[in-house]
Design an enzyme around this catalytic site. Sequence first.
Site, PDB file in Angstrom:
ATOM      1  N   ASN A 197       0.946  -1.178   0.023  1.00  0.00           N
ATOM      2  CA  ASN A 197       0.001   0.214   0.066  1.00  0.00           C
ATOM      3  C   ASN A 197       0.754   1.326   0.087  1.00  0.00           C
ATOM      4  O   ASN A 197       0.574   2.209  -0.515  1.00  0.00           O
ATOM      5  CB  ASN A 197      -0.860  -0.166   1.270  1.00  0.00           C
ATOM      6  CG  ASN A 197      -1.562   1.352   1.572  1.00  0.00           C
ATOM      7  OD1 ASN A 197      -2.564   1.836   0.759  1.00  0.00           O
ATOM      8  ND2 ASN A 197      -0.750   2.060   2.496  1.00  0.00           N
ATOM      9  N   TYR A 212       4.422   9.292 -11.283  1.00  0.00           N
ATOM     10  CA  TYR A 212       3.326   8.600 -10.366  1.00  0.00           C
ATOM     11  C   TYR A 212       2.704   7.540 -11.284  1.00  0.00           C
ATOM     12  O   TYR A 212       2.506   6.476 -11.181  1.00  0.00           O
ATOM     13  CB  TYR A 212       2.453   9.654  -9.841  1.00  0.00           C
ATOM     14  CG  TYR A 212       1.417   8.988  -8.937  1.00  0.00           C
ATOM     15  CD1 TYR A 212       2.062   8.235  -7.605  1.00  0.00           C
ATOM     16  CD2 TYR A 212       0.187   9.115  -9.124  1.00  0.00           C
ATOM     17  CE1 TYR A 212       0.748   7.778  -6.679  1.00  0.00           C
ATOM     18  CE2 TYR A 212      -0.856   8.259  -8.224  1.00  0.00           C
ATOM     19  CZ  TYR A 212      -0.431   7.871  -7.060  1.00  0.00           C
ATOM     20  OH  TYR A 212      -1.498   7.258  -6.043  1.00  0.00           O
TER      21      TYR A 212
HETATM   22  P1  NAD Z   1      -0.640   8.840   2.507  1.00  0.00           P
HETATM   23  O1  NAD Z   1       0.296   9.477   2.131  1.00  0.00           O
HETATM   24  O2  NAD Z   1      -1.745   9.148   3.398  1.00  0.00           O
HETATM   25  O3  NAD Z   1      -0.050   7.423   3.160  1.00  0.00           O
HETATM   26  C1  NAD Z   1       0.919   6.461   2.698  1.00  0.00           C
HETATM   27  C2  NAD Z   1       1.607   5.798   3.640  1.00  0.00           C
HETATM   28  O4  NAD Z   1       2.965   5.402   3.047  1.00  0.00           O
HETATM   29  C3  NAD Z   1       2.279   6.743   4.764  1.00  0.00           C
HETATM   30  O5  NAD Z   1       1.829   6.147   6.179  1.00  0.00           O
HETATM   31  C4  NAD Z   1       3.742   6.974   4.542  1.00  0.00           C
HETATM   32  O6  NAD Z   1       4.500   7.193   5.853  1.00  0.00           O
HETATM   33  C5  NAD Z   1       4.062   5.605   3.787  1.00  0.00           C
HETATM   34  N1  NAD Z   1       5.150   5.585   2.963  1.00  0.00           N
HETATM   35  C6  NAD Z   1       5.632   6.606   2.162  1.00  0.00           C
HETATM   36  N2  NAD Z   1       6.860   6.189   1.784  1.00  0.00           N
HETATM   37  C7  NAD Z   1       7.217   5.008   2.328  1.00  0.00           C
HETATM   38  C8  NAD Z   1       8.287   4.171   2.163  1.00  0.00           C
HETATM   39  N3  NAD Z   1       9.286   4.284   1.545  1.00  0.00           N
HETATM   40  N4  NAD Z   1       8.392   3.053   2.912  1.00  0.00           N
HETATM   41  C9  NAD Z   1       7.200   2.718   3.638  1.00  0.00           C
HETATM   42  N5  NAD Z   1       6.139   3.558   3.958  1.00  0.00           N
HETATM   43  C10 NAD Z   1       6.165   4.696   3.067  1.00  0.00           C
HETATM   44  O7  NAD Z   1      -1.369   8.053   1.121  1.00  0.00           O
HETATM   45  P2  NAD Z   1      -2.634   7.317   0.902  1.00  0.00           P
HETATM   46  O8  NAD Z   1      -3.676   8.320   0.227  1.00  0.00           O
HETATM   47  O9  NAD Z   1      -3.237   6.493   1.986  1.00  0.00           O
HETATM   48  O10 NAD Z   1      -2.148   6.065  -0.021  1.00  0.00           O
HETATM   49  C11 NAD Z   1      -1.906   4.865  -0.014  1.00  0.00           C
HETATM   50  C12 NAD Z   1      -1.642   4.061  -1.434  1.00  0.00           C
HETATM   51  O11 NAD Z   1      -2.789   4.463  -2.104  1.00  0.00           O
HETATM   52  C13 NAD Z   1      -0.453   4.738  -2.251  1.00  0.00           C
HETATM   53  O12 NAD Z   1      -0.045   3.846  -2.748  1.00  0.00           O
HETATM   54  C14 NAD Z   1      -1.477   5.734  -3.019  1.00  0.00           C
HETATM   55  O13 NAD Z   1      -0.332   6.079  -4.353  1.00  0.00           O
HETATM   56  C15 NAD Z   1      -2.533   5.124  -3.324  1.00  0.00           C
HETATM   57  N6  NAD Z   1      -3.492   6.096  -3.795  1.00  0.00           N
HETATM   58  C16 NAD Z   1      -4.052   6.741  -3.193  1.00  0.00           C
HETATM   59  C17 NAD Z   1      -5.235   7.651  -3.547  1.00  0.00           C
HETATM   60  C18 NAD Z   1      -5.543   8.873  -2.890  1.00  0.00           C
HETATM   61  O14 NAD Z   1      -6.386   9.514  -3.311  1.00  0.00           O
HETATM   62  N7  NAD Z   1      -5.379   8.948  -1.494  1.00  0.00           N
HETATM   63  C19 NAD Z   1      -5.539   7.280  -4.999  1.00  0.00           C
HETATM   64  C20 NAD Z   1      -5.261   6.290  -5.583  1.00  0.00           C
HETATM   65  C21 NAD Z   1      -3.947   5.651  -5.005  1.00  0.00           C
END
Ligand code: NAD
Length: 244
Positions: free
Chosen positions: A85, A150
Amino acid sequence: MGKLDGKVALVTGGAHGMGAFEARILAAEGATVVVADMLDDEGAEVASSIGGMYAHLDVSSESDWSRVVDEVTAAHGHVDILVNNAGVVGFTPVATTELSEWNRVIGINLTGVFLGIRAVSATMKEAGGGVIVNISSTAGMMGYSNLSAYVASKWGVRGLTKAAALDLGRDNIRVVSVHPGGIRTPMTAGMEDNGMYDAQPIPRIGEPDEVAKLVLYLVADATYSTGTEFVIDGGATVGQVLTV
Ligand code: NAD
């Protein structure tokens, strides 16, 4: 009795956002959950609130992955479920994206998923099988401006999911990708009401618990699905609702 009693699940990026919801829902169904992140205080708090374990993990680090999988197998015997994730986003036009920024996003979002799949595949095989859920994005289904690294990383995750599903299928390991649209997390802070959801069939931002419920379904019930995409985007990739 929970759907995941006796299972061990590792959720990367579980300290906040979607990952914390995914960790909580898997624990609520009986899994022992390892919350893996670089935000140690927040991650440890989520882990202790669900009776799980915290592990410091930079998903882009090969040595971190082998240490964490060793720690988890020493403590719990095996890993049955991996939710890849963790992810980062960076907004720059392709023409001015620095190589260092490209490498940062690809290193975490794509190489991190590869390293995770590779790190758990032996323990999953030994345990008789497993499920790997890779969190991609609608940016793995289409393009977005100012998001070239991305978008490339998320299309890469989609392709890697298919290749891994083929390689690991005979070991009873399913691998699927999830493609969220805009979801209310720290990543989208300030973008909740900016009009970008207005033309969707479901005209609102998504909630992280909605993604977590899909992840639970994929892990626990989607027993005939592997290598394929599960889109959760309010219909954003279907088209736009036009007002005439
Ligand atoms: P977020 O930024 O709220 O959380 C991301 C988490 O990943 C954080 O806890 C951060 O500390 C951790 N992280 C970042 N780099 C890291 C690393 N190198 N090693 C370990 N942990 C790491 O983001 P989110 O919105 O919860 O996103 C979660 C996933 O969903 C991501 O892959 C994101 O690309 C994807 N996503 C998010 C959205 C959105 O709208 N929020 C949409 C599509 C996909």
